[in-house]
Scaffold this active site. Structure first.
Site, mmCIF file in Angstrom:
data_model
loop_
_atom_site.group_PDB
_atom_site.id
_atom_site.type_symbol
_atom_site.label_atom_id
_atom_site.label_comp_id
_atom_site.label_asym_id
_atom_site.label_seq_id
_atom_site.Cartn_x
_atom_site.Cartn_y
_atom_site.Cartn_z
ATOM 1 C CB CYS A 125 -0.810 0.050 1.162
ATOM 2 S SG CYS A 125 -2.085 1.426 1.215
ATOM 3 C CB CYS A 176 -0.934 2.566 4.006
ATOM 4 S SG CYS A 176 -2.441 1.809 3.231
ATOM 5 C CG ASP A 177 2.927 1.193 4.556
ATOM 6 O OD1 ASP A 177 2.251 1.541 5.637
ATOM 7 O OD2 ASP A 177 2.697 0.045 4.125
#
Length: 393
Positions: A209, A212-213
């Site tokens: 992701c 997300c990261d």
């Protein structure tokens, strides 16, 4: 497509959490346990825990109740969507039952967040929070308001008649309404170094992701790579150019399957480079530092040559698989297997069955959006139950 197994450490954490369920059951229903013990002093420890949680009469009647339980609302899932739905439903005194699964889709209860390290984009945690800790807090909040949680995986459902039926290996739940929030699993390739610590670099440079990261400090101003050839790969590569010094798209063919507009955006970005006809065969550490990803071994499928590619991050962008197989076609699904909901609601093709989280969202796939749809599903279920008069005791 293969998926990486969870580490023994996470399994140990899960087992510890499961042991805690017995303690919770005993603490919440000590008077019921006393009644059961007086009627059957020879009951085993497991039966005592079960009786303490669900019966105030006798051991035999408790066992009968466990086989078939009745509820106004049954929630299937264990992530932010499921627990948000449980919190709202329990506070509305719907007394929900929640099946959180047992290593369903090879993921511990809590969903995909249990496979991430620090979560930095969930509101309320300015310093970030570990994914497992965040989901433990959500679970405890569900329990606080009276949600009944079973650490069992739902194997099948029957939505053909009412009450709906939800089946696990040891229980049948008859429910007036159901919320499906089983999520979707990011597809992950298997190769040397792709797994979890200590041998692999999952969550130590390898992710599924970018949104997300990608902003994490370990990726900033570093060379990064994306695996895939579809729209998701193009989108994630473009996103990562905000943070990485260069972004490589590694694709096993000589053409992308992404839409033309997404291809053009990626190909026109000066920070994106494409490595065609290639696959990753190994992830390696950063020199003497085996704790973080430092590079990849990339094999050209045409020449067979294996070369080294120095990167600090690798992002899988090869799609997600929604956890909908257990539905056995009883809800309308789209071409990718996601549950179809009426726009702006959590309503599915079956009246009284609702869907929330990533199982019906293939666009955003974020913890906070999943939580929002969990709230929607609980409110939609509450309104439905009011309509059919189920809330009257």
């Amino acid at each position: 497509m293969n998926f990486c197994p969870n580490s023994w450490n996470k399994l140990f954490t899960l087992l510890s959490k499961t042991r805690g369920l017995v303690g919770l059951g005993l603490a919440s229903s000590s008077s019921a346990a006393a009644a059961s013990l007086s009627s059957s002093a020879s009951a085993s420890a497991s039966k005592v825990a079960t009786t303490a949680s669900y019966s105030s009469t006798s051991t035999s009647s408790a066992m009968d109740e466990i086989r078939t339980l009745k509820t106004k609302l049954c929630i299937i899932g264990s992530g932010p969507a499921a627990h948000t739905a449980a919190i709202y439903a329990a506070r509305a005194e719907l007394k929900p039952i929640l099946f959180e699964g047992w290593m369903a889709n090879d993921i511990a209860p809590g969903g995909q967040l249990t496979t991430t390290s620090d979560v930095e984009n969930f509101p309320g945690f300015p310093e970030g929070i570990h994914g497992i800790e965040l989901m433990d807090r959500c679970r405890n909040q569900s329990l606080r308001f009276g949600t009944q949680i079973f650490t069992e995986t739902v194997s099948k459902v029957d939505f053909s008649a009412k009450p709906f039926k939800v089946f696990s290996d040891s229980k049948t739940v008859e429910a007036d309404s159901v919320i499906v929030s089983t999520g979707a699993v990011a597809k992950r390739l298997i190769f040397t170094g792709s797994g979890e610590a200590p041998e692999g670099f999952w969550n130590r440079g390898i992710s599924a992701c970018a949104v997300c990261d990608g902003a994490a400090p370990i990726f900033r101003n570093k060379p990064l790579a994306v695996l895939g050839g579809g729209d998701s790969a193009m989108e994630e590569a473009n996103f990562l150019t905000k943070y990485g010094s260069v972004v490589y798209i590694i694709h096993r063919r000589d053409t992308f399957r992404a839409s033309k507009i997404m291809q053009n955006r990626a190909m026109s970005n000066p920070k994106i480079k494409v490595i065609w006809n290639s696959v990753v065969v190994e992830a390696c550490g950063d020199g003497d530092n085996r704790k973080v990803l430092g590079g990849l071994k990339v094999k050209n499928l045409v020449s067979g040559e294996v070369s080294d590619l120095k990167v600090s991050g690798l992002f899988f962008a090869i799609g997600h698989e929604p956890a909908t197989k257990f539905l056995d076609g009883q809800l309308e699904l789209d071409s990718d297997g996601y549950v179809v909901t009426k726009p702006g609601t959590s309503l599915t093709s079956v009246r009284g069955v609702f869907a929330a989280g990533d199982v019906q969202d293939k666009k955003y796939r974020q913890a906070v959006t999943a939580a929002g749809t969990g709230c929607m599903a609980a409110l939609d279920a509450e309104h439905y139950l009011q309509e059919i008069g189920s809330q009257e005791d």
